[in-house]
Enzyme design. Structure first.
Site, PDB file in Angstrom:
ATOM      1  N   LYS A 106      -7.217  -8.422   4.460  1.00  0.00           N
ATOM      2  CA  LYS A 106      -6.731  -9.750   4.862  1.00  0.00           C
ATOM      3  C   LYS A 106      -5.549  -9.560   5.784  1.00  0.00           C
ATOM      4  CE  LYS A 106      -7.751 -14.066   3.895  1.00  0.00           C
ATOM      5  NZ  LYS A 106      -9.056 -14.602   3.474  1.00  0.00           N
TER       6      LYS A 106
HETATM    7  P1  NAD Z   1      -8.259 -24.660   8.093  1.00  0.00           P
HETATM    8  O1  NAD Z   1      -7.023 -24.217   8.776  1.00  0.00           O
HETATM    9  O2  NAD Z   1      -9.469 -24.953   8.898  1.00  0.00           O
HETATM   10  O3  NAD Z   1      -7.940 -25.959   7.203  1.00  0.00           O
HETATM   11  C1  NAD Z   1      -6.894 -25.962   6.279  1.00  0.00           C
HETATM   12  C2  NAD Z   1      -6.761 -27.345   5.677  1.00  0.00           C
HETATM   13  O4  NAD Z   1      -5.751 -27.285   4.661  1.00  0.00           O
HETATM   14  C3  NAD Z   1      -6.329 -28.410   6.677  1.00  0.00           C
HETATM   15  O5  NAD Z   1      -7.077 -29.586   6.443  1.00  0.00           O
HETATM   16  C4  NAD Z   1      -4.871 -28.647   6.327  1.00  0.00           C
HETATM   17  O6  NAD Z   1      -4.447 -29.978   6.577  1.00  0.00           O
HETATM   18  C5  NAD Z   1      -4.879 -28.388   4.826  1.00  0.00           C
HETATM   19  N1  NAD Z   1      -3.539 -28.080   4.314  1.00  0.00           N
HETATM   20  C6  NAD Z   1      -2.636 -27.186   4.799  1.00  0.00           C
HETATM   21  N2  NAD Z   1      -1.503 -27.231   4.085  1.00  0.00           N
HETATM   22  C7  NAD Z   1      -1.705 -28.164   3.122  1.00  0.00           C
HETATM   23  C8  NAD Z   1      -0.914 -28.695   2.074  1.00  0.00           C
HETATM   24  N3  NAD Z   1       0.331 -28.263   1.865  1.00  0.00           N
HETATM   25  N4  NAD Z   1      -1.449 -29.652   1.278  1.00  0.00           N
HETATM   26  C9  NAD Z   1      -2.696 -30.125   1.486  1.00  0.00           C
HETATM   27  N5  NAD Z   1      -3.510 -29.655   2.463  1.00  0.00           N
HETATM   28  C10 NAD Z   1      -3.006 -28.710   3.272  1.00  0.00           C
HETATM   29  O7  NAD Z   1      -8.534 -23.540   6.983  1.00  0.00           O
HETATM   30  P2  NAD Z   1      -9.919 -23.108   6.331  1.00  0.00           P
HETATM   31  O8  NAD Z   1     -10.492 -22.019   7.150  1.00  0.00           O
HETATM   32  O9  NAD Z   1     -10.734 -24.318   6.035  1.00  0.00           O
HETATM   33  O10 NAD Z   1      -9.407 -22.427   4.986  1.00  0.00           O
HETATM   34  C11 NAD Z   1      -9.079 -23.192   3.829  1.00  0.00           C
HETATM   35  C12 NAD Z   1      -9.109 -22.296   2.598  1.00  0.00           C
HETATM   36  O11 NAD Z   1     -10.417 -21.706   2.493  1.00  0.00           O
HETATM   37  C13 NAD Z   1      -8.134 -21.118   2.601  1.00  0.00           C
HETATM   38  O12 NAD Z   1      -7.730 -20.874   1.274  1.00  0.00           O
HETATM   39  C14 NAD Z   1      -8.982 -19.963   3.075  1.00  0.00           C
HETATM   40  O13 NAD Z   1      -8.477 -18.706   2.652  1.00  0.00           O
HETATM   41  C15 NAD Z   1     -10.285 -20.296   2.397  1.00  0.00           C
HETATM   42  N6  NAD Z   1     -11.465 -19.655   3.010  1.00  0.00           N
HETATM   43  C16 NAD Z   1     -11.795 -19.888   4.321  1.00  0.00           C
HETATM   44  C17 NAD Z   1     -12.922 -19.293   4.864  1.00  0.00           C
HETATM   45  C18 NAD Z   1     -13.380 -19.576   6.273  1.00  0.00           C
HETATM   46  O14 NAD Z   1     -14.485 -19.126   6.615  1.00  0.00           O
HETATM   47  N7  NAD Z   1     -12.636 -20.289   7.081  1.00  0.00           N
HETATM   48  C19 NAD Z   1     -13.704 -18.419   4.070  1.00  0.00           C
HETATM   49  C20 NAD Z   1     -13.358 -18.220   2.740  1.00  0.00           C
HETATM   50  C21 NAD Z   1     -12.237 -18.856   2.226  1.00  0.00           C
END
Ligand code: NAD
Length: 420
Positions: A106
């Site tokens: 990561k």
């Molecule tokens: P992203 O940046 O596309 O979206 C993040 C979202 O979280 C946004 O809607 C933002 O407004 C919200 N957010 C941020 N801070 C916040 C807070 N304090 N309170 C409430 N909401 C808040 O990110 P993503 O890629 O969708 O990732 C989200 C989660 O999923 C993370 O934990 C990431 O590790 C996990 N994840 C992502 C992927 C991927 O393929 N993108 C894969 C596995 C896991």
């Protein structure tokens, strides 16, 4: 809400608990208890106003016994070493659990990407990639998008890496990152993969429990990549999205929110506040809103004791990594709420990243139906194995997921040993 520093501690607590439960080989336990490499780079970037700003970037390579390191790159103001170490370990567990020939890593940069222009984001990404140098590579360590990064970020990384190779080998190294746009060597179906994987797991859970999804309600925290695609997937099965929370606030509509219009709105405005003239409510109102399924898809440590006590849901499907604290989990379990753990529920992203990497290696691209059906095959089989393991070991799905992963890693180490 729990303090972020605790995240690594509680991933380690779970690690120790499951290692004890299955008498994990002490050698394997020692190896897995720390990442193999911890890379920290400080690099200057020129801002639009001509000034230079210093950024701190991390890449933690946890384990590569089963294949190249693999894991996302996060851009967020709260990125720190301990958090990235915990996330890297979860990646090793996730890849081993779903049976991918990949290890765990990561990375991230500590800054708020919303405060920078597109040109600045490009220069930050290129300088970070250049600072990482040969610490990444298509057969060594393969980053992907995570919070705050996207397909564009990955294309900048790929282009920077490619341009540091000799002319003759540039096109062989597209697989240095996954989650790229399709025009630049990405796969169809990667953008939606994590959210779609969450929905595939929820469908299996619903079959097992008899919940009719077409008649159900759900709420989502985080309407970014994972949250929005999970919402679209569940809505397409007839479920109603009745509450959403993100960094701009909470909106609630018991009749159901139009997920497509909300996605368009967030793409334009950067957050959910102001959508459809719904009043902007508090975080507390989001967690106490009654639904069948709650999907945390933002940050870690979001469901601690207070939130767990307020939650009225049948299932928590963890789209985010580490959204539930151990104390929160205990309360939810006592209330009879099922928890589908992150390492299983959000594994669709790394599964389709693996498909992208395979396609890059072969220079041969799949139709979207194939990506979708292969994702369904891999994630459904992992889900069913976790359910069986949890029955056999009389434990919850998170422990069962760790057990499956540890057994697989232990078998690999038993055969390979340690060189030299
Ligand atoms: P992203 O940046 O596309 O979206 C993040 C979202 O979280 C946004 O809607 C933002 O407004 C919200 N957010 C941020 N801070 C916040 C807070 N304090 N309170 C409430 N909401 C808040 O990110 P993503 O890629 O969708 O990732 C989200 C989660 O999923 C993370 O934990 C990431 O590790 C996990 N994840 C992502 C992927 C991927 O393929 N993108 C894969 C596995 C896991």
């Amino acid at each position: 809400m729990a303090d972020k520093v605790v995240f690594l501690e509680y991933v380690m607590k779970k690690f120790e608990e499951v290692a004890d439960k299955i008498n994990l080989d002490p050698k394997v336990r020692t190896i897995l208890s720390q990442p193999k490499n911890e890379i920290i780079v400080n690099f200057p970037v020129q801002m639009d106003n001509g000034e230079y700003k210093l950024f701190k970037g991390y890449r933690i390579q946890h384990n590569n016994v089963q294949g190249p390191y693999k894991g996302g790159i996060r851009y967020h103001e709260e990125v720190k070493l301990d958090e990235v170490k915990a996330l890297a370990m979860l990646m090793t567990i996730k890849c081993a659990l779903v049976g991918l020939p990949l290890g765990g890593a990561k990375g991230g940069i500590k800054f708020n990407p919303r405060e920078f222009s597109q040109d600045e984001l490009m220069r930050i990404t290129r300088r970070f990639t250049h600072s990482l140098g040969d610490s990444i590579g298509p057969n060594y360590d393969i980053p992907a998008p995570d919070m705050g990064t996207n397909a564009q970020t990955m294309v900048w990384m790929m282009d920077t890496y490619m341009n540091t190779r000799d002319q003759g080998s540039r096109h062989n190294v597209r697989g240095v990152v996954t989650g790229k746009s399709v025009e630049c060597g990405g796969t169809l179906g990667r953008n939606s993969a994590t959210g779609t994987g969450v929905v595939m797991c929820v469908e299996e859970w619903a079959k097992g429990t008899g919940l009719n999804l077409a008649d159900s309600t759900f709420s989502i925290q985080g309407f970014g990549n994972v949250g929005s695609w999970a919402a679209i997937g569940l809505a397409s099965l007839g479920a109603h999205l009745t509450a959403v929370n993100d960094h701009t606030g909470t909106i609630i509509c018991p009749e159901g929110i139009n997920v497509y219009s909300l996605k368009e709105y967030v793409a334009k405005n950067g957050g959910i506040a102001g959508f459809g003239d719904y009043p902007v409510l508090s975080r507390e109102e989001f967690f106490s809103h009654e639904v069948d399924i709650l999907i945390p898809a933002a940050l870690e440590n979001q469901i601690d004791t207070e939130e767990a006590e307020a939650i009225k849901a049948k299932l928590i499907a963890e789209g985010a990594n580490g959204p539930t604290t151990p104390a929160g989990e205990e309360i939810l379990k006592n209330k009879g709420v099922s928890i589908m753990p992150d390492v299983l529920a959000n594994s669709g992203g790394v599964i389709v990243s693996y498909f992208e990497w395979v396609q890059n290696k072969a220079s041969n691209y799949w139709v979207e139906e194939k990506v979708h059906s292969e994702l369904k095959r891999v994630i459904t089989s992992a889900y069913l194995e976790v359910v069986n393991t949890s029955k056999n070991h009389n434990c919850d799905m998170r422990s069962a997921s760790f057990i499956k992963a540890f057994e697989s890693l232990q078998n690999t180490y038993a055969l390979r040993g340690i060189f030299p």
